[in-house]
Write an enzyme that holds these catalytic residues in place. Sequence first.
Site, PDB file in Angstrom:
ATOM      1  N   CYS A  97      -8.404  -5.648  -9.659  1.00 58.25           N
ATOM      2  CA  CYS A  97      -8.071  -4.681 -10.588  1.00 58.25           C
ATOM      3  C   CYS A  97      -7.856  -3.320  -9.691  1.00 58.25           C
ATOM      4  O   CYS A  97      -8.630  -2.695  -9.565  1.00 58.25           O
ATOM      5  CB  CYS A  97      -9.333  -4.560 -11.478  1.00 58.25           C
TER       6      CYS A  97
ATOM      7  N   CYS B 131       0.825  -1.275   0.042  1.00 58.98           N
ATOM      8  CA  CYS B 131       0.030   0.132  -0.068  1.00 58.98           C
ATOM      9  C   CYS B 131       0.932   1.255  -0.038  1.00 58.98           C
ATOM     10  O   CYS B 131       1.896   1.362   0.837  1.00 58.98           O
ATOM     11  CB  CYS B 131      -0.917   0.100   1.194  1.00 58.98           C
TER      12      CYS B 131
ATOM     13  N   CYS C 109      -7.327  -1.135   1.724  1.00 60.79           N
ATOM     14  CA  CYS C 109      -6.289  -1.615   2.358  1.00 60.79           C
ATOM     15  C   CYS C 109      -7.030  -1.693   3.878  1.00 60.79           C
ATOM     16  O   CYS C 109      -7.644  -0.759   4.471  1.00 60.79           O
ATOM     17  CB  CYS C 109      -5.297  -0.584   2.530  1.00 60.79           C
TER      18      CYS C 109
ATOM     19  N   CYS D 280       0.446   2.860   3.403  1.00 56.02           N
ATOM     20  CA  CYS D 280       1.037   2.464   4.809  1.00 56.02           C
ATOM     21  C   CYS D 280       2.105   1.551   4.777  1.00 56.02           C
ATOM     22  O   CYS D 280       2.368   1.063   5.752  1.00 56.02           O
ATOM     23  CB  CYS D 280      -0.110   2.233   5.770  1.00 56.02           C
TER      24      CYS D 280
ATOM     25  N   CYS E  44      -5.181   1.062   6.462  1.00 52.78           N
ATOM     26  CA  CYS E  44      -5.514   2.310   6.464  1.00 52.78           C
ATOM     27  C   CYS E  44      -6.451   2.999   5.714  1.00 52.78           C
ATOM     28  O   CYS E  44      -6.991   3.945   5.510  1.00 52.78           O
ATOM     29  CB  CYS E  44      -4.083   3.061   5.756  1.00 52.78           C
TER      30      CYS E  44
END
Length: 132
Positions: free
Chosen positions: A117, A45, A94, A48, A97
């Site tokens: 995707c 991510c 995510c 984070c 976060c």
Amino acid sequence: MIEKTEAQWREQLTPEQYHVTREAGTERAFSGKYWDCKEDGVYTCVCCGTELFDAETKFDSGTGWPSFYQPLKVENVGEKEDNSFWMRRVEVVCSNCDAHLGHVFPDGPAPTGLRYCMNSASLDLKPKDTSE
């Protein structure tokens, strides 16, 4: 769960990364840095650093966005119902976060039949640690 103010996210992210991850935006197809990337590693991510997808599960979906058939760890990605733009979709975020990553569709390859995707702007590719 990581929580930051809008100002803190804007300071950390590029304008495109902010738009995609914090405002649930979408980058144009075939424009992101990872849509055609063949490098090995782990996609994390961009907000984070949580590990999201292994490059080994990436496939060419022909859509112009990085696509994966499964997350690295199921607990690292969350799903939300998305009814925007008069469509029913499943948003992928995510779990650490709440960054918008993209959407998951039931038209992927075996073994899962899923197509995660993702937006390149929400991801950061980290080389695998080969010292083990």
